[in-house]
Design a protein around this motif. Sequence first.
Motif: not given
Length: 545
Positions: A133-144
């Motif tokens: 069911g999830a939509p595309p979720e792309l380009f993750p970036i860590p939050v310091a």
Amino acid sequence: GVSPAVRSVNSTSVSISPDGQLIVFLGLGIDGVQRLYARSLDEAIPRMLPGTEGGQEPFFSPDGRWVGFWADGRVQKLPLAGGNPQTICETTAPLGIAWATADRVVLGTIRGLFVVGAAGGTPQPLVTGDTLGAPPELFPIPVAGGNRVLYASWGQAGLEGVRIGMADLGTGKKTVLDLLGIAPIGVADGQLIFARTDRNLWAVPFDPGTARLAGPPVPVANDILTIGGRGGPKAALSASGSLVYLDASSGESQLVLAGARLSPTPILNPARSLSFPRYSPDGRRIAVTIGTDTRTDVWLLDLASGTPVRLSASGTVNERAEWTPDGKRVLFRSDASGKSALWWRPADLSGPTTMLLGGPRDIYFEGMFAPDGQALVFQSDTAGSDIGYRRLAGDTAPRPIAASSADENMPRLSPDGRWIAFATNESGATQVVVQPFPGPGGRVQVSVNGGSEPVWARDGRRLFYRGDGKFIAASVSTASGFTVTARTPLFDDSYLAAPAPHANYDVSPDGSRLLVLRSAGTTAQFTVVHDWTRELRRRLSGAPR
């Protein structure tokens, strides 16, 4: 800039170390092989990172001691102090990877965010059930300083409706912000930095602890290269506040004809963002994808008049065109329905674009017709990266051609319809293989030192592909089964590789030349801005630079 050791940059992303002292990018070496390259700020020439052939999606560990990447169906990590790559997990190509915490890596995919242990394991959806069911979720970036990642959330509205989201890795909670943007870059000085389709980086006051925005977004950097469709910006922000980006002008290319003993001849000017050229069956027209800052479209170029006409009419990602055998229609991938599907339209524009193959849960990336026009071959992500086919009349149930845990894509049917060539990394390295169509029968490996982007000559006697830093023509015999009788290197491959799995060149109707894409720029230029947060403050305060 990029030194002569690297012919061109061909990266979906660039990464910068947490201390801002080292950048890693994907480049095409002087030997024509794509690898990861690293350049520290005290080095004049980038250095090749061994064992990263075919690497994509570079990313750093939080301590800066490792660089990760995806290649040959695996997410891998390479110690920068020296050593061999180590496998983190097996997976089809992700769209963005983040080493979010010391022990967890996050993968961006068209089926949601997945998490895997940095020491190795099997990727698991961040939230159970996301794969359906999830939509595309792309380009993750860590939050310091937190157990969180930013990402791009693709809903049903295509490129113009992408929003920035944040996920908590501890609770699995996702928050989609009321913030239009194609990709996050990071958080600096209390500002969420993100990219839009206008080639700008934007900033908005942001509290990661509450996932709240505290003001309107404003542009803070311009002329940043963004990639059409589901490609992210070639920009990265270090934990120390240094920014690296690739100039927007580096994305332009020219359509040229090239041969073994012929000078490349441009056939479409001026330079644009081009991809996936295809000759019509009569050789009089070319279908090609042309990208802008906000969308990609399929255009038809009449070779006699030089006139381009736009074929696609809706959606924001339209690409990977293929002609019907009679030349009356053009098939292409489009997100016009909100999900990646196969659409087609009459080549004379006498009718609208209509969906040929798609569904609420099925995602299709590329397709082509059998020479008799009775079947459609496609590559989908229904259960990985697989190739299948279906009849267009009668029993239209989809049937597999190549379906395994490996990546299988770039299918091309022989002119007589008896054989299908495609690329697979089932053996570890990506190779071109051929098997009977529709089957059954065994596979024959065509390439030797790696290969991709197979394209048949129209007489069916040669199969072209890219491998070992060259364009290669494999002479084949089908008199008794399928055999490769010779492999002839044609010329060095200094041309643009496919930005997505689909052949990024074509063979001229007479088989004498290749229709390829050449970068319009002579050298890609990375810009690194140290302590960019000071520039950010000046921009936000309105002070002169």
